[in-house]
Design an enzyme around this catalytic site. Structure first.
Site, PDB file in Angstrom:
ATOM      1  N   SER A   1      -5.744  -2.239  -1.325  1.00 29.97           N
ATOM      2  CA  SER A   1      -5.013  -0.971  -1.195  1.00 29.97           C
ATOM      3  C   SER A   1      -5.178  -0.324   0.171  1.00 29.97           C
ATOM      4  O   SER A   1      -4.568   0.705   0.446  1.00 29.97           O
ATOM      5  CB  SER A   1      -5.470   0.011  -2.280  1.00 29.97           C
ATOM      6  OG  SER A   1      -6.875   0.145  -2.251  1.00 29.97           O
TER       7      SER A   1
ATOM      8  N   THR B   1      -5.850   4.673  -1.760  1.00 26.92           N
ATOM      9  CA  THR B   1      -6.091   5.014  -0.349  1.00 26.92           C
ATOM     10  C   THR B   1      -7.533   5.419  -0.107  1.00 26.92           C
ATOM     11  O   THR B   1      -8.156   6.013  -0.986  1.00 26.92           O
ATOM     12  CB  THR B   1      -5.199   6.227   0.000  1.00 26.92           C
ATOM     13  OG1 THR B   1      -3.858   5.809  -0.057  1.00 26.92           O
ATOM     14  CG2 THR B   1      -5.494   6.821   1.348  1.00 26.92           C
TER      15      THR B   1
ATOM     16  N   THR C   1      -4.206   3.561   4.528  1.00 23.65           N
ATOM     17  CA  THR C   1      -3.737   2.913   3.303  1.00 23.65           C
ATOM     18  C   THR C   1      -2.712   1.821   3.594  1.00 23.65           C
ATOM     19  O   THR C   1      -2.072   1.838   4.650  1.00 23.65           O
ATOM     20  CB  THR C   1      -3.069   3.970   2.384  1.00 23.65           C
ATOM     21  OG1 THR C   1      -2.820   3.413   1.100  1.00 23.65           O
ATOM     22  CG2 THR C   1      -1.752   4.463   2.961  1.00 23.65           C
TER      23      THR C   1
ATOM     24  N   ARG D   1       9.217   2.332   3.210  1.00 20.38           N
ATOM     25  CA  ARG D   1       8.657   3.539   2.574  1.00 20.38           C
ATOM     26  C   ARG D   1       7.355   3.960   3.255  1.00 20.38           C
ATOM     27  O   ARG D   1       6.488   3.144   3.540  1.00 20.38           O
ATOM     28  CB  ARG D   1       8.402   3.246   1.101  1.00 20.38           C
ATOM     29  CG  ARG D   1       7.836   4.427   0.310  1.00 20.38           C
ATOM     30  CD  ARG D   1       6.325   4.361   0.208  1.00 20.38           C
ATOM     31  NE  ARG D   1       5.791   5.369  -0.712  1.00 20.38           N
ATOM     32  CZ  ARG D   1       4.495   5.627  -0.836  1.00 20.38           C
ATOM     33  NH1 ARG D   1       3.607   4.970  -0.119  1.00 20.38           N
ATOM     34  NH2 ARG D   1       4.081   6.539  -1.691  1.00 20.38           N
TER      35      ARG D   1
ATOM     36  N   THR E   1      -5.200  11.268  -2.449  1.00 17.92           N
ATOM     37  CA  THR E   1      -4.907   9.895  -2.835  1.00 17.92           C
ATOM     38  C   THR E   1      -3.988   9.947  -4.043  1.00 17.92           C
ATOM     39  O   THR E   1      -3.928  10.956  -4.755  1.00 17.92           O
ATOM     40  CB  THR E   1      -6.194   9.114  -3.159  1.00 17.92           C
ATOM     41  OG1 THR E   1      -5.858   7.765  -3.493  1.00 17.92           O
ATOM     42  CG2 THR E   1      -6.954   9.727  -4.327  1.00 17.92           C
ATOM     43  N   GLY E   2      -3.268   8.862  -4.276  1.00 15.97           N
ATOM     44  CA  GLY E   2      -2.373   8.839  -5.418  1.00 15.97           C
ATOM     45  C   GLY E   2      -0.928   8.700  -4.983  1.00 15.97           C
ATOM     46  O   GLY E   2      -0.650   8.284  -3.858  1.00 15.97           O
TER      47      GLY E   2
HETATM   48  N1  ASP Z   1      -1.216   7.933  -1.282  1.00 12.86           N
HETATM   49  C1  ASP Z   1      -0.848   6.569  -1.046  1.00 12.86           C
HETATM   50  C2  ASP Z   1       0.611   6.425  -0.864  1.00 12.86           C
HETATM   51  O1  ASP Z   1       1.353   7.082  -1.553  1.00 12.86           O
HETATM   52  C3  ASP Z   1      -1.244   5.672  -2.146  1.00 12.86           C
HETATM   53  C4  ASP Z   1      -2.693   5.656  -2.445  1.00 12.86           C
HETATM   54  O2  ASP Z   1      -3.344   6.652  -2.671  1.00 12.86           O
HETATM   55  O3  ASP Z   1      -3.217   4.549  -2.458  1.00 12.86           O
HETATM   56  O4  ASP Z   1       1.022   5.611  -0.067  1.00 12.86           O
END
Ligand code: ASP
Length: 322
Positions: A80, A184, A202, A212, A235-236
């Protein structure tokens, strides 16, 4: 739950308290700041250790967060963060990162390919250009001109390729955004000089659409630092974080009197309110202030963060709304 009414009721007093607190920190010549490093998820443990080594020997939070998340970027088993990450839905591994310091200087790269350390390129954007953000081919060219080398190993890695091939079998050519395909690393740190910095890096949501970009390289969404107040990272599901300018929102809530914990909770509540369907979706915020107080909160159970300070090292389960 921090009720909104309670928060509003206490926020003006809180703001006064914060102002006095910050004032007294600044006015007190003998005040000893309590250095601390916080980062998202289990991989934060190793990253924090690298950051702590720098902070503990009197180094800056800025150098610490850069070195810290670089550890995670180099770990090719991590699917990730960095070049070990899951590819996008067309099979390309594209990386996003940003960094911000106590002077509100910041640098960012997005949609960057073939470079092992996007965070270090983001630092160079900050230090050596008049810009904040470079993307795609331009970011790659800048990295090469700055002395970074194109990564020669296999990307996607065999492990990420196997996961991608498995995903393709289902034929779901839809960018999924759920709790399983992201993690992330966002890191925020306070050094012994009383300065805050943060870094976020990330490979983004697994199997995202080509091109994206999520919240992680967006200053104010995945990361924000204001040395008068505090620092926050996210994160998320990045789209949900961007919609509320997440990390900036957390810092602004702290500016107006919320503790780091209250600020993270209020920001998550705002996301939940604006997204009626949060089934299977995760967002987590981490925050610190200059007094070394911390906050962590997720939409749902499962968000973990790592912390390192003189008082010890730990991996903690953040509290959550669901
Ligand atoms: N926040 C990151 C994203 O949307 C994803 C993640 O937290 O791994 O790219």
């Amino acid at each position: 739950m921090t009720s909104r009414r309670h928060f509003i009721r206490t926020s003006s007093l809180g703001a006064l308290g914060l102002a006095l607190n910050q004032q007294s920190l600044a006015d007190e010549p003998d005040y000893k700041f309590k250095p601390i490093v916080l980062s998202t998820w289990r991989h934060g443990l190793a990253a924090n250790q690298a950051a702590w080594n720098i902070i503990n020997s009197g180094g800056t939070a800025l150098d610490a967060v850069e070195a810290g998340v670089s550890v995670t970027e180099s770990d090719l088993t991590n699917m990730s963060v960095g070049l070990g990450g899951r590819p996008d839905r067309d099979g390309f591994v594209t990386l996003d990162a940003c960094i911000m310091d106590h002077l509100s200087r910041c640098g960012s790269v997005a949609f960057l390919q073939h470079i092992e350390h996007p965070i270090q390129v983001a630092r160079k954007v900050m230090d050596q250009t008049p810009h904040v953000m470079l993307v795609g081919e331009g970011a790659y060219q800048f990295a090469l001109e700055s002395g970074f080398k194109r990564f020669v190993g296999e990307v996607p890695t065999a492990k990420a390729k196997a996961a991608y091939d498995e995903w393709l079998k289902k034929g779901e050519y839809q960018p999924p955004a759920n709790v399983e395909n992201h993690d992330t690393i966002g890191m925020v740190a306070l050094d012994s000089h009383g300065n805050l910095s943060g870094a976020c890096t990330t490979s983004g949501l697994g199997y995202k659409m080509h091109g994206r970009v999520g919240d992680s390289p967006i200053i104010g969404a995945g990361l924000f630092v204001d040395n008068e107040v505090g620092a926050a990272t996210a994160t998320g599901v990045g789209e949900m974080v961007i919609r509320i300018a997440g990390a900036h929102t957390v810092v602004e809530l702290m500016r107006h009197g919320a503790s780091p914990q209250q600020a993270c909770e209020e920001a998550i509540d705002r996301i939940i309110k604006k997204h009626p369907d949060v089934a299977d979706k995760q967002v987590g915020f981490l925050a610190i202030n200059r007094a070394g107080h911390t906050g962590a909160f997720g939409i749902r159970k499962g968000f973990q963060y790592a912390q390192q300070a003189e008082t010890g090292v730990g991996l903690y389960d953040a509290t959550s709304r669901l």
